[in-house]
Design a protein around this motif. Sequence first.
Motif, PDB file in Angstrom:
ATOM      1  N   THR A   1     -16.813 168.189 -18.562  1.00 16.55           N
ATOM      2  CA  THR A   1     -17.779 167.785 -19.585  1.00 16.55           C
ATOM      3  C   THR A   1     -18.829 168.881 -19.703  1.00 16.55           C
ATOM      4  OG1 THR A   1     -17.478 165.436 -19.080  1.00 16.55           O
ATOM      5  CG2 THR A   1     -19.499 166.062 -20.243  1.00 16.55           C
ATOM      6  N   PRO A   2     -18.843 169.624 -20.813  1.00 14.47           N
ATOM      7  CA  PRO A   2     -19.809 170.710 -20.958  1.00 14.47           C
ATOM      8  C   PRO A   2     -21.170 170.226 -21.452  1.00 14.47           C
ATOM      9  CG  PRO A   2     -18.310 170.694 -22.826  1.00 14.47           C
ATOM     10  CD  PRO A   2     -17.859 169.590 -21.913  1.00 14.47           C
ATOM     11  N   VAL A   3     -22.225 170.830 -20.895  1.00 12.95           N
ATOM     12  CA  VAL A   3     -23.588 170.588 -21.365  1.00 12.95           C
ATOM     13  C   VAL A   3     -24.242 171.945 -21.584  1.00 12.95           C
ATOM     14  CG1 VAL A   3     -25.827 169.537 -20.897  1.00 12.95           C
ATOM     15  CG2 VAL A   3     -23.741 168.456 -20.022  1.00 12.95           C
ATOM     16  N   LEU A   4     -24.557 172.265 -22.848  1.00  9.48           N
ATOM     17  CA  LEU A   4     -25.232 173.513 -23.179  1.00  9.48           C
ATOM     18  C   LEU A   4     -26.735 173.278 -23.205  1.00  9.48           C
ATOM     19  CD1 LEU A   4     -22.277 173.835 -24.208  1.00  9.48           C
ATOM     20  CD2 LEU A   4     -23.186 175.202 -26.095  1.00  9.48           C
TER      21      LEU A   4
ATOM     22  N   ILE B   1     -25.192 161.998 -21.866  1.00  9.52           N
ATOM     23  CA  ILE B   1     -23.945 162.768 -21.953  1.00  9.52           C
ATOM     24  C   ILE B   1     -22.802 161.924 -22.507  1.00  9.52           C
ATOM     25  CG2 ILE B   1     -22.091 163.725 -20.523  1.00  9.52           C
ATOM     26  CD1 ILE B   1     -24.160 164.999 -18.766  1.00  9.52           C
ATOM     27  N   ASN B   2     -22.039 162.531 -23.406  1.00 13.69           N
ATOM     28  CA  ASN B   2     -20.793 161.946 -23.880  1.00 13.69           C
ATOM     29  C   ASN B   2     -19.659 162.779 -23.288  1.00 13.69           C
ATOM     30  OD1 ASN B   2     -18.400 161.363 -25.411  1.00 13.69           O
ATOM     31  ND2 ASN B   2     -19.691 160.506 -27.044  1.00 13.69           N
ATOM     32  N   HIS B   3     -18.832 162.162 -22.453  1.00 12.55           N
ATOM     33  CA  HIS B   3     -17.804 162.906 -21.720  1.00 12.55           C
ATOM     34  C   HIS B   3     -16.636 163.348 -22.593  1.00 12.55           C
ATOM     35  CE1 HIS B   3     -19.373 162.606 -17.608  1.00 12.55           C
ATOM     36  NE2 HIS B   3     -19.841 161.435 -17.966  1.00 12.55           N
ATOM     37  N   SER B   4     -16.637 162.954 -23.841  1.00 15.80           N
ATOM     38  CA  SER B   4     -15.561 163.345 -24.753  1.00 15.80           C
ATOM     39  C   SER B   4     -15.996 164.429 -25.731  1.00 15.80           C
ATOM     40  CB  SER B   4     -15.062 162.121 -25.545  1.00 15.80           C
ATOM     41  OG  SER B   4     -14.592 161.132 -24.672  1.00 15.80           O
ATOM     42  N   LYS B   5     -17.239 164.929 -25.568  1.00 16.95           N
ATOM     43  CA  LYS B   5     -17.774 165.873 -26.549  1.00 16.95           C
ATOM     44  C   LYS B   5     -18.448 167.072 -25.877  1.00 16.95           C
ATOM     45  CE  LYS B   5     -18.474 162.399 -30.174  1.00 16.95           C
ATOM     46  NZ  LYS B   5     -19.424 161.774 -31.111  1.00 16.95           N
ATOM     47  N   ILE B   6     -18.750 168.064 -26.700  1.00 12.43           N
ATOM     48  CA  ILE B   6     -19.542 169.210 -26.251  1.00 12.43           C
ATOM     49  C   ILE B   6     -21.004 168.822 -26.406  1.00 12.43           C
ATOM     50  CG2 ILE B   6     -20.070 171.645 -26.660  1.00 12.43           C
ATOM     51  CD1 ILE B   6     -17.298 171.753 -28.132  1.00 12.43           C
ATOM     52  N   ASN B   7     -21.686 168.655 -25.301  1.00 11.47           N
ATOM     53  CA  ASN B   7     -23.063 168.185 -25.319  1.00 11.47           C
ATOM     54  C   ASN B   7     -24.037 169.355 -25.401  1.00 11.47           C
ATOM     55  OD1 ASN B   7     -22.797 165.085 -24.440  1.00 11.47           O
ATOM     56  ND2 ASN B   7     -21.341 166.294 -23.251  1.00 11.47           N
ATOM     57  N   ILE B   8     -25.080 169.187 -26.208  1.00 10.16           N
ATOM     58  CA  ILE B   8     -26.159 170.170 -26.260  1.00 10.16           C
ATOM     59  C   ILE B   8     -27.452 169.461 -25.896  1.00 10.16           C
ATOM     60  CG2 ILE B   8     -27.427 171.820 -27.664  1.00 10.16           C
ATOM     61  CD1 ILE B   8     -24.970 171.975 -29.480  1.00 10.16           C
ATOM     62  N   LEU B   9     -28.016 169.835 -24.759  1.00 12.29           N
ATOM     63  CA  LEU B   9     -29.282 169.253 -24.341  1.00 12.29           C
ATOM     64  C   LEU B   9     -30.400 170.020 -25.032  1.00 12.29           C
ATOM     65  CD1 LEU B   9     -30.855 167.241 -22.611  1.00 12.29           C
ATOM     66  CD2 LEU B   9     -30.792 168.913 -20.746  1.00 12.29           C
ATOM     67  N   ASN B  10     -31.096 169.352 -25.941  1.00 11.27           N
ATOM     68  CA  ASN B  10     -32.177 169.994 -26.694  1.00 11.27           C
ATOM     69  C   ASN B  10     -33.409 170.145 -25.807  1.00 11.27           C
ATOM     70  OD1 ASN B  10     -31.393 170.212 -29.755  1.00 11.27           O
ATOM     71  ND2 ASN B  10     -30.547 168.263 -29.041  1.00 11.27           N
ATOM     72  N   ILE B  11     -33.744 171.388 -25.477  1.00 14.93           N
ATOM     73  CA  ILE B  11     -34.851 171.625 -24.542  1.00 14.93           C
ATOM     74  C   ILE B  11     -36.048 172.296 -25.205  1.00 14.93           C
ATOM     75  CG2 ILE B  11     -33.362 171.654 -22.507  1.00 14.93           C
ATOM     76  CD1 ILE B  11     -33.494 174.715 -22.572  1.00 14.93           C
ATOM     77  N   TRP B  12     -35.960 172.588 -26.497  1.00 12.46           N
ATOM     78  CA  TRP B  12     -37.142 172.997 -27.261  1.00 12.46           C
ATOM     79  C   TRP B  12     -36.991 172.476 -28.689  1.00 12.46           C
ATOM     80  CZ3 TRP B  12     -33.861 177.096 -25.503  1.00 12.46           C
ATOM     81  CH2 TRP B  12     -33.097 177.725 -26.480  1.00 12.46           C
ATOM     82  N   LYS B  13     -38.123 172.319 -29.371  1.00 14.46           N
ATOM     83  CA  LYS B  13     -38.117 171.735 -30.709  1.00 14.46           C
ATOM     84  C   LYS B  13     -38.432 172.750 -31.809  1.00 14.46           C
ATOM     85  CE  LYS B  13     -39.485 167.122 -29.131  1.00 14.46           C
ATOM     86  NZ  LYS B  13     -40.507 166.034 -29.211  1.00 14.46           N
ATOM     87  N   GLU B  14     -39.129 173.811 -31.446  1.00 15.03           N
ATOM     88  CA  GLU B  14     -39.586 174.768 -32.450  1.00 15.03           C
ATOM     89  C   GLU B  14     -38.436 175.607 -33.006  1.00 15.03           C
ATOM     90  OE1 GLU B  14     -40.233 176.634 -28.342  1.00 15.03           O
ATOM     91  OE2 GLU B  14     -40.396 174.657 -29.281  1.00 15.03           O
TER      92      GLU B  14
END
Length: 344
Positions: free
Chosen positions: A38-41, A70-83
Amino acid sequence: MDKSEKIIVGISIGDLNGIGIEVILKTFEDKRMLEFCTPVLFGTTKTISYHKKALGIEIPVHGITSITQINHSKINILNIWKEEVAIELGKATKISGDYAAKSLASAVKHLKEDAIDVLITAPINKENIQSDTFNFPGHTEYLEANLEGKSLMILMTDQLRIGLITGHIPIAKVAESITPEVIKSKVETMYTSLKQDFGIDKPKIAVLSLNPHCGDKGVIGEEDDKIIRPTIEEIKETGKLVFGPYAADGFFGSETYKQFDGVLASYHDQGLAPFKALSFGKGVNFTAGLDHIRTSPDHGTGYDIAGKNLANPSSFKEALFTALKIFNTRNEYKELTKNPLVVK
């Protein structure tokens, strides 16, 4: 594989203007990759979408604001900035370095908390990433400062593993940095890693000389005879299969490296130049010796081809598969050795 058993792979996205995001996206274009992990970017969906559009890569991603989503069936992107962040493909900018550092810091934080199982780092620019919070020659030193253990940079393929006794330091400082204590420490780290991370019961390690021709009995330097050779002999007395010093040119030219499970080079280019000549595009950088697993591809930011859809993802794929394999091997080793009756 049950979704709850899948290995969670944290990925720092590297320099925003380089090829890091491209090789990440190309790796996961193959949907079968999600069967293995399960990828998390660590970045933002906007940043990833910019690269997708520039490259014409159409793969679905899943934006999240917490690692618990996390969704274990998808490519997850953890949003760590908003700007909004300015992306200038192919250019080394301070902004691209700053946000590479933000991605790495968040990924390492989650790694320390065991919210992700392994870390893969996309390439950074060692110059534009420097700041008050990142004052290190590279990933390896940053990770050692933030994780537990003594790091050893290992460049590897299935056939070759080269570790460095000295890492990102000037050539002028190499000789004074090679001490018996440092050699013993690096040998111990490589030996332990070969056992627990690669499942090799009795590792055989070669140590390369510092000077040409191993110093030619003092004619071209005394360090090999006075420091390296006696230290190797001392280590041998502990039962470890450690040999050398070997002159690097003949060692690689005669393919002697194929007789060993691991090789320790005296300095950066002595190990990496032959490694990349033999394995470029297929190699993996593994940071051994730490309490968590980190790998990366063996190439840099690739500014010259950034945004042109020319980057080869092979090394990043190898880094991913290597991290997964080491994670499983290390867990098996821990399981086998936790019983005090089991002979190590």
